[in-house]
Design a protein around this motif. Sequence first.
Motif, short mmCIF file in Angstrom:
data_model
loop_
_atom_site.label_atom_id
_atom_site.label_comp_id
_atom_site.label_asym_id
_atom_site.label_seq_id
_atom_site.Cartn_x
_atom_site.Cartn_y
_atom_site.Cartn_z
N GLN A 1 0.83 -1.21 0.00
CA GLN A 1 0.00 0.00 0.00
C GLN A 1 0.86 1.25 0.00
O GLN A 1 0.61 2.19 -0.76
N ARG B 1 1.14 4.07 -3.07
CA ARG B 1 0.82 5.49 -2.90
C ARG B 1 1.86 6.39 -3.55
O ARG B 1 1.55 7.44 -4.09
N ARG C 1 -11.25 -5.22 1.25
CA ARG C 1 -10.03 -4.47 1.57
C ARG C 1 -9.30 -4.04 0.31
O ARG C 1 -8.74 -2.95 0.23
N ALA D 1 -10.92 -1.03 -0.82
CA ALA D 1 -10.54 0.12 0.01
C ALA D 1 -9.20 0.68 -0.45
O ALA D 1 -9.01 1.90 -0.52
N ASP E 1 -9.72 2.48 -3.90
CA ASP E 1 -10.33 3.80 -3.75
C ASP E 1 -9.31 4.82 -3.24
O ASP E 1 -9.28 5.97 -3.69
N ASP E 2 -8.49 4.37 -2.31
CA ASP E 2 -7.47 5.26 -1.74
C ASP E 2 -6.50 5.74 -2.82
O ASP E 2 -6.19 6.92 -2.91
N VAL F 1 -7.96 8.45 -5.13
CA VAL F 1 -7.95 9.81 -4.58
C VAL F 1 -6.53 10.37 -4.58
O VAL F 1 -6.30 11.55 -4.79
N ARG F 2 -5.55 9.48 -4.39
CA ARG F 2 -4.16 9.95 -4.31
C ARG F 2 -3.53 10.18 -5.67
O ARG F 2 -2.32 10.40 -5.76
N PRO G 1 0.85 -4.94 10.08
CA PRO G 1 -0.10 -5.91 10.66
C PRO G 1 0.48 -7.33 10.73
O PRO G 1 0.16 -8.08 11.64
N ASN H 1 -6.45 -1.59 11.58
CA ASN H 1 -5.91 -1.47 10.23
C ASN H 1 -6.97 -1.40 9.14
O ASN H 1 -6.71 -0.86 8.07
N TRP H 2 -8.14 -1.99 9.41
CA TRP H 2 -9.17 -2.03 8.37
C TRP H 2 -10.50 -1.64 8.98
O TRP H 2 -10.85 -2.06 10.08
N ARG H 3 -11.29 -0.91 8.22
CA ARG H 3 -12.56 -0.45 8.78
C ARG H 3 -13.60 -1.56 8.84
O ARG H 3 -14.62 -1.41 9.50
N ASP H 4 -13.35 -2.69 8.14
CA ASP H 4 -14.32 -3.79 8.23
C ASP H 4 -14.00 -4.74 9.40
O ASP H 4 -14.75 -5.67 9.65
N SER H 5 -12.88 -4.52 10.11
CA SER H 5 -12.53 -5.41 11.22
C SER H 5 -13.40 -5.15 12.44
O SER H 5 -13.89 -4.03 12.63
N ASP I 1 -5.96 4.82 7.41
CA ASP I 1 -5.44 6.05 6.80
C ASP I 1 -5.72 6.11 5.31
O ASP I 1 -4.93 6.64 4.54
N ARG I 2 -6.88 5.58 4.89
CA ARG I 2 -7.18 5.56 3.47
C ARG I 2 -8.22 6.62 3.09
O ARG I 2 -9.18 6.85 3.82
N PHE I 3 -7.99 7.22 1.95
CA PHE I 3 -9.04 8.05 1.36
C PHE I 3 -10.08 7.13 0.75
O PHE I 3 -9.76 6.03 0.31
N MET I 4 -11.33 7.57 0.74
CA MET I 4 -12.39 6.73 0.19
C MET I 4 -12.98 7.32 -1.08
O MET I 4 -13.25 6.61 -2.04
N ALA I 5 -13.18 8.62 -1.09
CA ALA I 5 -13.72 9.27 -2.29
C ALA I 5 -13.47 10.76 -2.19
O ALA I 5 -13.51 11.33 -1.09
N PHE I 6 -13.21 11.39 -3.32
CA PHE I 6 -13.08 12.84 -3.35
C PHE I 6 -13.64 13.33 -4.67
O PHE I 6 -13.26 12.84 -5.74
N GLU J 1 -10.99 7.65 5.81
CA GLU J 1 -10.96 6.95 7.08
C GLU J 1 -10.49 7.90 8.18
O GLU J 1 -9.83 8.91 7.92
#
Lengths: 245, 439
Positions: A15, A19, A37, A40, A43-44, A47-48, A187, B22-26, B65-70, B80
């Motif tokens: 990741q 970036r 994941r 996720a 998507d990140d 945006v970057r 992790p 680390n993950w928003r689904d956890s 620390d992830r962006f999701m949409a902009f 996040e």
Amino acid sequence: MRRILIFGATSAIAQATARLFAAHGATFFLVARHGDRLQAVADDLLVRGAAQVATAILDASDYDRHPALIEEIYQRLGELGIVLIAHGSLADQKACERSFEVTRREFETNALSVISLLTHLANRLEQQGHGTLSVISSVAGDRGRQSNYVYGAAKAAVTTFMEGLRNRLYKSGVHVLTIKPGLVDSPMTARFPKGFLWTRPEVVARGIHQAIEKRKDVVYLPWFWYLVMGVIRALPEAVSKKMRL
Amino acid sequence: MPHRYHPWGRYPRWPQAAVRLNWRDSALPCLSDPTRNYLPFGNGRSYGDSCLTPGGVLLDARGLDRFMAFDPATGILRCEAGVLLSEILAQVVPRGWFLPVVPGTQFVTVGGAIANDIHGKNHHRAGTFGCHVRCFEILRSDGQRLRCSPAANPEWFRATIGGLGLTGVILWAEIALKRISNAATTVEVIRFPALAKFFELSAESDRDFEYTVAWIDCMAPGNQRGRGLFMRANHAPAGGCLSPKAKKHRVSIPVDLPVAVINRWSARVFDSLHYHQKLNSRGAAVVHYEPFFFPLDGIGYWNRLYGRRGFFQYQCVVRHTEEGRTAIEDILQCAAGGQSDSFFGVLKVFGNRPSPGRLSFPRPGITLALDFLNRGKPTLDFLERLDQIVAAAGGAVNPSKDARMSAASFKRFYPNWEILENLRDPRFSSGLWQRVTQE
């Protein structure tokens, strides 16, 4: 515009590396096991600054799917600029000692699946005559130590395979990069207590980015692991076998 | 890598267990001891024990620390909760957007900005950070996920903004950014000899300037007490001069210094030099947004200059009345009275825009922030005296900068604290919350 293929795209190092390339508008094809994941991460990167991100879900030890998936990726991206193989697992050494099943799973994930992907990808890159083939191996592969020799042996297989590949692909102009991170706070290593030797994935990512740009063959990240492993490799077996390494 | 779970004021120093998210689904990590508390932890910029949970486990959210949409057309950003404001600015400023509210450091997380309902130099125009949050999701210890907005779960929305991380861990949030033309700001700095002049400058500037704030010379000799520098700024208009570049290099304080280098002598020298600095005689200067908004971010870990015993930041707000002004003068007088070494004083007039947050600190009035070296009991007694002045003036003290306020004071400053207590996750608590809610 760079076209980058990443296996194990949800790993912390992958990741952070992606970036850095996203900031320069790269196009990605990301592969990982966990769909939500993976999305996720995709998507990140968008945006970057990533130009496009495509994804595929894959269990790395599903070898039969590798050729078809790589075919699909080529259909989609055309030629590849950079391949980064970053997936891996760090099983408990004690569990490996108790069970061959665990040991085999470790080898499948960390060695065989990588070698399978490399076999297909090396032929493709050799054909296209350019590009970078990079794999995250480990300093653990430099010497067998009682604390993690199963993981280390799998990484050693990858390192040696890459050495041969580099030699074979040199004349075709394909860059083959072996990345050997030391202790990285991610992790995968969450269960270990952290000391001063530990590094953040972002630092390793910057090293990978630089090694790709400079077409290095083998990099230790951070650099001081080159010295540390130099010492550890230099220990005679008669001495090292008595130590608690 | 030493562990980073300290409050910014380096006080209190408690051993602190932590698990990284680390993950928003956890799901939240399972704890073998079901009585241990959780508390979300962002980037450790809260000054005191509002970001620690003694005996409990911190949920380190920096891995989220992830962006999701902009959407660069509308400026709506979803990311996040562990994303730093600095990371957002790095992405959106080149595309012509800016955060609607920024505090004095860009190294805070989005989750922390919501949980502490931070404010900035534009409070008189924009209100708090919470005014610009469109929605977010919280994860509770029972596994429940609540999507909150002014329309959906509105009571949770209002309790979580300024809720000090106690309603559950914020996983992601959606915020509305604001348009800018470039990365530059036009800044005017005006010297003022006394507090009365500050209030005049503030009143006349708040109309035409989006950002206003004053630095107070806390070490000024008695007859010059209340002198300082007033700063007012706007984002630079389009097509002006070239955008200035941010400085690349940063210095950093590598370790906690054994003793404080900030003391009344060094502070007096620094403050006097700062006050008498040569100001730009031609009026507004064009500067990059970073040195204007985040001057202290140029020195990594400046908090270590206060030494191992750490420091307190004291921020209060009082009503903007004659009585309130007198209270500010009284506090400044106490601060100069000898027991304290305040290096850094910041004064600002808050505006009237209400925050959705139930327990938000910012409210209409005058706010003053002071740093005090921790000298143990004398400092604690002194700050308690300041609490009395603030309480008498009908004001409040900022809990996210606090490490010592009494339960009685807190309940007086935040009479509706039970709204948060009722919506608090039963497994979430902080050192601050245990202290200020005890009987």
